[in-house]
Design a protein around this motif. Structure first.
Motif, mmCIF file in Angstrom:
data_model
loop_
_atom_site.group_PDB
_atom_site.id
_atom_site.type_symbol
_atom_site.label_atom_id
_atom_site.label_comp_id
_atom_site.label_asym_id
_atom_site.label_seq_id
_atom_site.Cartn_x
_atom_site.Cartn_y
_atom_site.Cartn_z
ATOM 1 N N ILE A 285 -11.824 -2.092 -1.436
ATOM 2 C CA ILE A 285 -11.043 -0.897 -1.771
ATOM 3 C C ILE A 285 -11.967 0.200 -2.294
ATOM 4 O O ILE A 285 -11.830 1.379 -1.938
ATOM 5 N N THR B 108 -4.597 4.178 -5.341
ATOM 6 C CA THR B 108 -5.468 3.054 -5.678
ATOM 7 C C THR B 108 -6.096 3.247 -7.046
ATOM 8 O O THR B 108 -6.343 4.372 -7.487
ATOM 9 N N GLY C 246 0.823 -1.198 0.000
ATOM 10 C CA GLY C 246 0.000 0.000 0.000
ATOM 11 C C GLY C 246 0.852 1.241 0.000
ATOM 12 O O GLY C 246 2.017 1.220 -0.403
ATOM 13 N N SER C 247 0.281 2.312 0.493
ATOM 14 C CA SER C 247 0.926 3.628 0.365
ATOM 15 C C SER C 247 1.661 4.081 1.610
ATOM 16 O O SER C 247 2.351 5.097 1.584
ATOM 17 N N ALA D 24 -3.232 7.796 -0.372
ATOM 18 C CA ALA D 24 -3.533 6.472 -0.920
ATOM 19 C C ALA D 24 -3.391 6.470 -2.442
ATOM 20 O O ALA D 24 -3.837 7.399 -3.111
ATOM 21 N N ILE E 226 -2.872 -1.551 -6.375
ATOM 22 C CA ILE E 226 -2.560 -0.845 -5.135
ATOM 23 C C ILE E 226 -1.061 -0.919 -4.899
ATOM 24 O O ILE E 226 -0.418 -1.903 -5.264
ATOM 25 N N MET F 287 -3.625 0.299 3.245
ATOM 26 C CA MET F 287 -2.744 -0.868 3.276
ATOM 27 C C MET F 287 -3.565 -2.146 3.235
ATOM 28 O O MET F 287 -4.613 -2.244 3.866
#
Length: 476
Positions: free
Chosen positions: A436, A397, A233-234, A395, A407, A255
């Motif tokens: 998500i 996505t 994730g970020s 984020a 992601i 995440m």
């Protein structure tokens, strides 16, 4: 005076010829450099010398090729089979998965599961618990690792694991984590038995300037535990309050916790960075995979300056082109190249519901101005733009048709496209994608819609400023 004029002409001519000789530079990028060199010849020449080219150096390119040859020779079974795309992925979305596979050689593998973490606290709690339960190895890599509550908790968990005999390898980027690398906490980790490495070290900055550039960074966020669990994730190893840029807080990240074959693919991506930083071979890194039962297909995708140019925008363009009904994208930094911009507009024109969610307040004034320059065109095409106002939406996505998700760490800007090492997971699963997408909807509920009428009312000097920044964006 004649000598100065001659030197001035030679300087500008030298860099102009160099720019014209570059086949990897886009026409807008080339034009941006011409503008800067003609308006500010001395400043522009210095900036081009320091930051003009994305070449990380011949030695790094050669080493990267050696590493992936070794990975393919020793671990190809973990990378998935090319035929998996045809057997596991719906035909509509196969072009996106095939393109992703062409970057590193990772193909979709079935048997994966994912949990969406509710927030930063749950992410930290679950990570620490997984590290505390590790029996063989823990591998982590973060672009930014701060000595705050989150950073210390992860460091302490690694030290506990190392003391009980678990092999722990920890990497941090030389620029993004420079304070930690010089800290007492980093030294304590080493003393506890955690193996440490610095990605793209700045130990010799002059040599870096002469052979590469300082802002080529490892932006990845990878956590792998016992080849059974990986987080993607970020989020960096930092609190949402993000003390280094607290006025933009909270930083809102996303995440996922994965299990299944995609974990080993992420392990191999980590291994490629570890091998590059330490000159070690793949033999010392444990690789294993449990039985595959059910689950969804997923694959890892890693990009960077040692991969082919344009891989990230090409991937996004392929995925966007696959969308049939809806597409939602979140990114903190939106400075697309023509490939991605045209793909988004084309998707909206053909009836896809394209929703774009950006932070209302950005920590980069350059990115904010450049992003706004694209609003008119996107809105005119039918895209819906939301600006998130409750902190910095960090984020990254992409969800498509309630079935496909991407992601990871990649932003939609020129840094992620050309300069940074990034990691992402591409998957096909309705339940995970809908989870998500549900999180994306919470972002939308906390955002303001940007109307085309509002953009058209922007004062002319503001529009000129946005377009000037966007024009010289490749330089900045």
């Amino acid at each position: 005076m004649t000598i100065i004029l001659t030197l001035h002409t030679l300087l500008v001519l030298t860099f102009t010829i160099r720019i014209l000789l570059r086949d990897d530079l886009s026409p807008p990028g080339r034009l941006a450099w011409f503008v800067v060199l003609n308006l500010l010849p001395y400043f522009g020449s210095a900036i081009y010398f320091l930051f003009g080219e994305t070449d990380i150096g011949n030695r790094a390119d050669v080493r990267h090729k050696e590493i992936f040859r070794e990975i393919r020779a020793k671990a190809s079974w973990f990378m998935g089979e090319p035929d998996n795309t045809d057997s596991l992925i719906e035909p509509t979305y196969q072009p996106g998965f095939r393109y992703a596979a062409s970057i590193n050689g990772f193909h979709p593998s079935a048997g994966n599961r994912a949990e969406l973490m509710s927030d930063g606290d749950e992410t930290l709690t679950r990570m620490v618990a997984d590290i505390d339960a590790a029996t063989d190895h823990v591998h982590v890599l973060y672009y930014i690792w701060l000595d705050d509550r989150t950073g210390r908790a992860l460091a302490e968990a690694l030290m506990r694991a190392a003391r009980r005999g678990v092999t722990c390898r920890a990497m941090a980027d030389g620029l993004g984590s420079r304070k930690l690398i010089k800290s007492e906490l980093w030294q304590r980790m080493q003393q506890a038995g955690v193996q440490l490495a610095v990605a793209l070290s700045l130990k010799h900055p002059i040599r870096t300037i002469l052979t590469s550039r300082l802002d080529l960074r490892n932006h990845r966020k990878i956590t792998v535990i016992d080849s059974r669990i990986t987080y993607c994730g970020s989020r960096n190893s930092a609190d949402p309050e993000f003390e280094v840029k607290a006025k933009y807080a909270p930083w809102v990240d996303i995440m996922l916790r994965f299990t299944g074959p995609v974990v080993v693919q992420n392990q191999l991506l980590f291994a490629s960075d570890w091998m590059h930083a330490t000159s070690e071979s793949l033999d010392g890194i444990a690789l294993s995979r449990g039985p595959v039962e059910g689950g969804f297909p997923a694959q890892v995708m890693g990009v960077g300056p040692t991969e082919r140019h344009g891989a990230t925008p090409h991937l996004f363009a392929n995925l966007i082109a696959c969308a049939q009904s809806e597409l939602t994208l979140t990114t903190p930094y939106f400075v697309p190249d023509a490939t991605v911009l045209e793909a988004l507009c084309a998707a909206a024109f053909r009836g896809v519901n394209v929703s774009l969610i950006f932070p209302k307040k950005n920590d980069s004034w350059i990115v904010a101005a450049a992003s706004h320059s694209y609003y008119h065109r996107l809105l005119d095409a039918g895209c819906i733009i939301y600006e998130f106002g409750e902190g910095l939406l960090h984020a990254k996505t992409l969800t498509i048709d309630g079935k496909i998700s991407l992601i990871g760490s990649s932003n939609l800007d020129l840094r992620s496209f050309d300069l940074n090492y990034e990691n992402n997971i591409l998957l096909q699963d309705e339940a995970t994608t809908q989870a998500i997408a549900g999180r994306q909807q919470t972002y939308i509920s906390r955002s303001e819609v940007v109307e085309l009428s509002t953009v058209l009312r922007w004062h002319y000097h503001r529009r000129i400023w946005h377009n000037v920044i966007a024009t010289i964006g490749p330089v900045l």
